[in-house]
Scaffold this motif. Sequence first.
Motif, mmCIF file in Angstrom:
data_model
loop_
_atom_site.group_PDB
_atom_site.id
_atom_site.type_symbol
_atom_site.label_atom_id
_atom_site.label_comp_id
_atom_site.label_asym_id
_atom_site.label_seq_id
_atom_site.Cartn_x
_atom_site.Cartn_y
_atom_site.Cartn_z
ATOM 1 N N ARG A 1 0.856 -1.187 0.000
ATOM 2 C CA ARG A 1 0.000 0.000 0.000
ATOM 3 C C ARG A 1 0.896 1.243 0.000
ATOM 4 N NH1 ARG A 1 -5.372 -1.147 1.360
ATOM 5 N NH2 ARG A 1 -5.639 -3.403 1.157
ATOM 6 N N ILE A 2 0.531 2.202 -0.836
ATOM 7 C CA ILE A 2 1.318 3.434 -0.920
ATOM 8 C C ILE A 2 0.409 4.625 -0.607
ATOM 9 C CG2 ILE A 2 2.667 4.932 -2.457
ATOM 10 C CD1 ILE A 2 4.152 2.313 -1.781
ATOM 11 N N ALA A 3 0.880 5.470 0.315
ATOM 12 C CA ALA A 3 0.065 6.595 0.784
ATOM 13 C C ALA A 3 -0.061 7.681 -0.279
ATOM 14 C CB ALA A 3 0.685 7.169 2.050
ATOM 15 N N GLU A 4 -1.254 8.267 -0.347
ATOM 16 C CA GLU A 4 -1.456 9.440 -1.183
ATOM 17 C C GLU A 4 -1.199 10.671 -0.317
ATOM 18 O OE1 GLU A 4 -4.600 8.807 -4.308
ATOM 19 O OE2 GLU A 4 -5.058 7.164 -2.930
ATOM 20 N N PRO A 5 -1.069 11.855 -0.935
ATOM 21 C CA PRO A 5 -0.626 13.030 -0.164
ATOM 22 C C PRO A 5 -1.454 13.315 1.101
ATOM 23 C CG PRO A 5 -0.515 13.504 -2.490
ATOM 24 C CD PRO A 5 -1.138 12.138 -2.373
ATOM 25 N N HIS A 6 -2.760 13.019 1.074
ATOM 26 C CA HIS A 6 -3.571 13.340 2.256
ATOM 27 C C HIS A 6 -3.411 12.287 3.358
ATOM 28 C CE1 HIS A 6 -6.071 10.646 -0.160
ATOM 29 N NE2 HIS A 6 -6.641 10.278 0.980
ATOM 30 N N GLU A 7 -2.717 11.202 3.053
ATOM 31 C CA GLU A 7 -2.545 10.121 4.048
ATOM 32 C C GLU A 7 -1.138 10.181 4.647
ATOM 33 O OE1 GLU A 7 -5.164 6.443 2.304
ATOM 34 O OE2 GLU A 7 -3.464 7.059 1.095
#
Length: 329
Positions: A45-51
């Motif tokens: 899983r790779i975080a998006e900017p808001h995460e």
Amino acid sequence: MRPSAAIIGWGMAVPQLVVTNDDLAQRMETSDIWIRSRTGIAERRIAEPHEYTSVLATRAAQQALERAAIDPQSIDLIMLATCTPDRLFPATACTIQANLGLTRAAAFDLAAACSGFLYGLSVAAGLIQGGAHRTILLVAADLFSHILNWNDRSTAVLFGDGAGAVVLQAHFGPLGVLSSVLGASGADEAIMMMEAGGTRLPLTPELLHDERRFFSMNGREVFRHAIREMGTSALEAVAAAGLTTAAIDLVVPHQANTRIIEALARRLNIPLERVFINIERYGNTSAASVPIALCEAADAGRLRHGDTVLLTAFGGGLTWASTVLRWGS
Ligand code: UT7
């Protein structure tokens, strides 16, 4: 009688975005077969900017608090194990405190890379046993996607983002943390490091385009040290608990490489059926890997009340740690 520290709640949070080995093969010279066969990883899983870190950490903590079913205001300390904080200053644990409104709780971050959760568990158990704190929220969160060199296939394929959390509480009975063994070898720090970005090599406009601002690793050396130190510290922790490995119901190891986990199981003489592995879906989530695995093991019914569990981890520093605990609250 001194209390032990029992885990009374657990939680995890991972980003929504799933990145498969085939996805990575589209952007670098690698393949699903290489990654699976050398590491056991299928996706991460790779975080998006808001995460960002505190967002995932807060979600994992909320889940752990709900499971613990206690008044959240009874938390008197929040510890966050991370080496990828929201900001270098102040501690991200303080952001979690604010997000959860836990105004009675002290808060600090702890950096021990992939061993961070187990370092935190040992510190928390000591504080509870000594009577300084009664109920502690221990969170571990890392977003390696932010520090990886996406042009380096030898590291970029190995990691994923995530967070895990536990609530620990003083327990007067047979459950909780039985023993912890911690170790480090700073002389070997260069085997895994992020050279630039701190006070020693501050970021300059030139360094923004330099590989030294990213995580780098000598994989073979890490592999060798990881098997040795996890194995030795695990055996020491089992002995310190007054047990033998035959008494271990489940091993929940750091999820860095299936081959490392298999070698560890052989060294401990514990069959793989008694080892929890979920690396296939998350890759190496650094400090979050052990609590995420613990959480999934508990939710899958692999941990029964009174089970004896061995946790072990290895990471940058170098650092390593092993803990034996009796599950239940
Ligand atoms: O939490 C602690 C942090 N990290 C770890 O615990 C990681 C520990 N180390 C490992 O898991 C393994 O050492 C790796 C998975 C990193 C590497 O496995 P390896 O079997 O030690 O491979 P290697 O580094 O010896 O590389 C073998 C070959 C090389 O090619 P040549 O030189 O033999 O032609 C690499 O260039 O594999 C190549 N390679 C890749 N090929 C396809 C390295 N990365 C990749 C890749 N895709 N992603």
